[in-house]
Design an enzyme around this catalytic site. Structure first.
Site, PDB file in Angstrom:
ATOM      1  N   LYS A  89       0.900  -1.183  -0.082  1.00  0.00           N
ATOM      2  CA  LYS A  89       0.057   0.031  -0.159  1.00  0.00           C
ATOM      3  C   LYS A  89       0.852   1.100  -0.190  1.00  0.00           C
ATOM      4  CE  LYS A  89      -0.718   0.083   5.094  1.00  0.00           C
ATOM      5  NZ  LYS A  89      -0.233   1.464   5.279  1.00  0.00           N
ATOM      6  N   ASP A  90       2.252   1.143   0.434  1.00  0.00           N
ATOM      7  CA  ASP A  90       2.855   2.240   0.256  1.00  0.00           C
ATOM      8  C   ASP A  90       3.680   2.645  -1.059  1.00  0.00           C
ATOM      9  OD1 ASP A  90       2.453   2.608   3.118  1.00  0.00           O
ATOM     10  OD2 ASP A  90       4.484   1.520   3.739  1.00  0.00           O
ATOM     11  N   ARG A 139      -7.675   8.189   4.794  1.00  0.00           N
ATOM     12  CA  ARG A 139      -8.576   7.242   4.499  1.00  0.00           C
ATOM     13  C   ARG A 139      -9.426   6.844   5.446  1.00  0.00           C
ATOM     14  NH1 ARG A 139      -8.598   2.198   5.135  1.00  0.00           N
ATOM     15  NH2 ARG A 139      -6.509   2.165   5.828  1.00  0.00           N
ATOM     16  N   ARG A 140      -8.780   6.362   6.650  1.00  0.00           N
ATOM     17  CA  ARG A 140      -9.377   6.103   7.838  1.00  0.00           C
ATOM     18  C   ARG A 140      -9.984   7.184   8.607  1.00  0.00           C
ATOM     19  NH1 ARG A 140      -3.901   3.170   9.384  1.00  0.00           N
ATOM     20  NH2 ARG A 140      -4.176   1.047   8.459  1.00  0.00           N
ATOM     21  N   ARG A 157       1.154   9.969  14.213  1.00  0.00           N
ATOM     22  CA  ARG A 157       2.422   9.149  13.444  1.00  0.00           C
ATOM     23  C   ARG A 157       2.955   8.295  14.402  1.00  0.00           C
ATOM     24  NH1 ARG A 157       5.096  11.066   9.029  1.00  0.00           N
ATOM     25  NH2 ARG A 157       5.896   9.279   9.170  1.00  0.00           N
ATOM     26  N   ARG A 163       2.202   3.851  18.913  1.00  0.00           N
ATOM     27  CA  ARG A 163       0.577   4.383  18.862  1.00  0.00           C
ATOM     28  C   ARG A 163      -0.302   3.630  19.856  1.00  0.00           C
ATOM     29  NH1 ARG A 163      -0.660   5.340  12.318  1.00  0.00           N
ATOM     30  NH2 ARG A 163       1.302   5.984  11.760  1.00  0.00           N
ATOM     31  N   CYS A 250      -1.227   6.893  -2.109  1.00  0.00           N
ATOM     32  CA  CYS A 250      -1.205   6.177  -0.936  1.00  0.00           C
ATOM     33  C   CYS A 250      -1.904   7.104   0.267  1.00  0.00           C
ATOM     34  CB  CYS A 250      -0.209   5.382  -0.576  1.00  0.00           C
ATOM     35  SG  CYS A 250       1.290   6.403  -0.338  1.00  0.00           S
TER      36      CYS A 250
END
Length: 357
Positions: A89-90, A139-140, A157, A163, A250
Site C-alpha cells: 500500500k506504500d 482514508r481511515r 504518526r 501508537r 497512498c
C-alpha cells in the site's frame, strides 16, 4: 534448492533491503523465511533509512511520492541489495524504471482494526461521545468521521508500539491500525475488534507485501517467484489499477478491496472515494473475470471510471487542495452513495443511499 533437494553450495546470501522500523523488519524477515524455505537460498537483511521514517510530519504532507520506498529503490538500483520488500500500500502506482515486481506473497488480513487498552468497545459506534481516536491515514479518518461522527479523530504518526502506547496511557481512547501489521508484530491482543469492510474499507494493497528486484536480474527474479501467491497477486493488481486510474496516491481518501468469488475466475472489487472530512462517501462494487493480471487491471479501471462519473474527482480535488474554496465543504451527516447497477449486471441488488459506510 537444487533438483536433488540439496542447498546450493557456494551461493552467497541474497541481500534484502528493508526499512528499519520494527514492522518493516518483521515483514522482511517473514518474506526472507518464505524465500529460503522455497529455494534453499540464504537471505541477509540490510536495514535502510527512508524519508518517511525520519520525519514526524503528517503523512499527507508528503503527497504520493513514495516516501517510504524511494531510499530502498535507490539502494536496489545501485546494486547495494538484491531485492527489497515493501508494504504494497506504500508503493506509488507508477512503475519504477529498472525494477520489476517479482512476487506478492500470501496476503495477511487486509482489514483495519480498532485497538487500544483492555475494555475498549468492539465497535466505533459504541465509543463514548468525544472519544479520541488516533489515525495517521486520511482514508481511515474520513470513514471514521462518516460512520462515527460523535468521536474526535486525532492525527497520529509513529510506529505501532508508539501508537498503542498513546492509547494505553489514556492520551487517546483508541487507535485504528492495520490488522496485518498487528498480526506480524504479535500485537493482536490489543485488538478490540476488526472493523468490518462496510464500515472502513481498507487501502488498496493493504495487508500485502511487494517484492521488487532489478528488471535485468532474471536469476534473482526466478528465485523470488517461489514466494508469489497468485490469488493475492491478482486481487492486489485490481485494487492498484483502481488507484492508478483515479490518479490517486497512498495518502488519498480512497479505499479498495478485491476478493475472489466462488467460481475462482472472478473478482468482486469494492471501492470508495471520500471527502476528507467524511461528509460524502462515494462507493461502488463491480464483479468480473480476473484470471490474469490484465483482467484484474481492467476491472480496477472500470470501477475507477464509474466512481469518477459519480463525482469522485471533485472529492479527490478537495484532498489535493485544488478546490477553489475549501470552506465550502459540506458539513453535517455524511452522504453515502451506494451504486451497483448496471456495473454488476444484476448480481448485487441496489443498496439504499444513506446506508452504512
Amino acid at each position: 534448492m537444487t533438483a536433488d533437494g540439496h542447498r546450493p553450495r557456494g551461493a552467497r546470501p541474497l541481500l534484502l533491503g528493508t526499512r528499519k522500523s520494527k514492522l518493516a523488519v518483521a515483514q522482511a524477515a517473514w518474506a526472507a523465511g518464505r524465500i529460503t524455505a522455497a529455494t534453499g537460498r540464504a537471505v541477509r537483511l540490510v536495514p535502510l533509512s527512508t524519508e518517511g521514517d525520519e520525519s514526524s510530519a503528517p503523512i499527507e504532507r508528503f503527497g504520493s511520492t513514495g516516501v517510504f520506498v524511494t531510499a530502498l529503490r535507490r539502494a536496489l538500483l545501485a546494486g547495494r541489495v538484491d531485492f527489497v520488500v515493501h508494504s504494497y500500500k506504500d508503493l506509488p502506482t507508477a512503475p519504477e524504471a529498472g525494477l520489476r515486481l517479482a512476487a506478492v506473497p500470501l496476503r495477511e488480513d487486509p482489514r483495519d482494526a480498532l485497538a487500544g487498552p483492555a475494555g475498549l468497545p468492539a465497535s466505533l459506534g459504541a465509543l463514548r461521545p468525544g472519544a479520541r481516536v488516533g489515525t495517521g491515514s486520511p482514508r481511515r479518518a474520513a470513514q471514521i468521521r462518516a460512520h462515527a461522527p460523535h468521536v474526535s479523530v486525532v492525527p497520529l504518526r509513529g510506529n505501532v508500539d508508539g501508537r498503542l502506547a498513546r492509547a494505553a496511557s489514556g492520551e487517546l481512547d483508541a487507535v485504528v491500525l492495520a490488522m496485518a501489521g498487528l498480526s506480524r508484530l504479535g500485537r493482536l491482543r490489543d485488538v478490540a475488534a476488526p472493523l468490518p469492510t462496510d464500515v472502513v474499507l481498507p487501502a488498496p494493497g493493504q495487508g500485502a507485501l511487494a517484492i521488487e528486484c532489478r528488471a535485468g536480474d532474471g536469476a534473482t527474479a526466478a528465485l523470488l517467484a517461489a514466494a508469489d501467491d497468485p490469488p493475492s497477486h491478482l486481487a492486489v493488481a485490481a485494487e492498484r489499477a483502481f488507484l492508478s486510474a483515479l490518479n490517486a496516491g497512498c495518502t488519498s481518501p480512497v479505499g479498495a478491496l478485491a476478493e475472489h468469488v466462488r467460481d475462482g475466475g472472478s473478482l468482486r472489487l469494492d471501492g470508495l472515494i471520500a471527502a476528507p472530512d467524511g461528509s460524502t462517501i462515494l462507493r461502488r462494487g463491480v464483479t468480473g473475470p480476473a484470471e490474469t493480471a490484465a483482467g484484474a487491471a481492467a476491472l480496477g479501471a472500470r470501477l475507477a471510471r464509474a466512481l469518477l462519473a459519480d463525482g469522485g474527482g471533485d472529492l479527490l480535488d478537495v484532498q489535493r487542495g485544488e478546490a477553489a474554496d475549501p470552506r465550502s465543504r459540506p458539513t453535517g451527516p455524511a452522504r453515502t452513495a451506494y451504486r451497483s447497477q448496471p456495473l454488476n449486471r444484476g448480481r448485487h441488488p441496489r443498496r439504499p443511499a444513506g446506508g452504512p459506510v
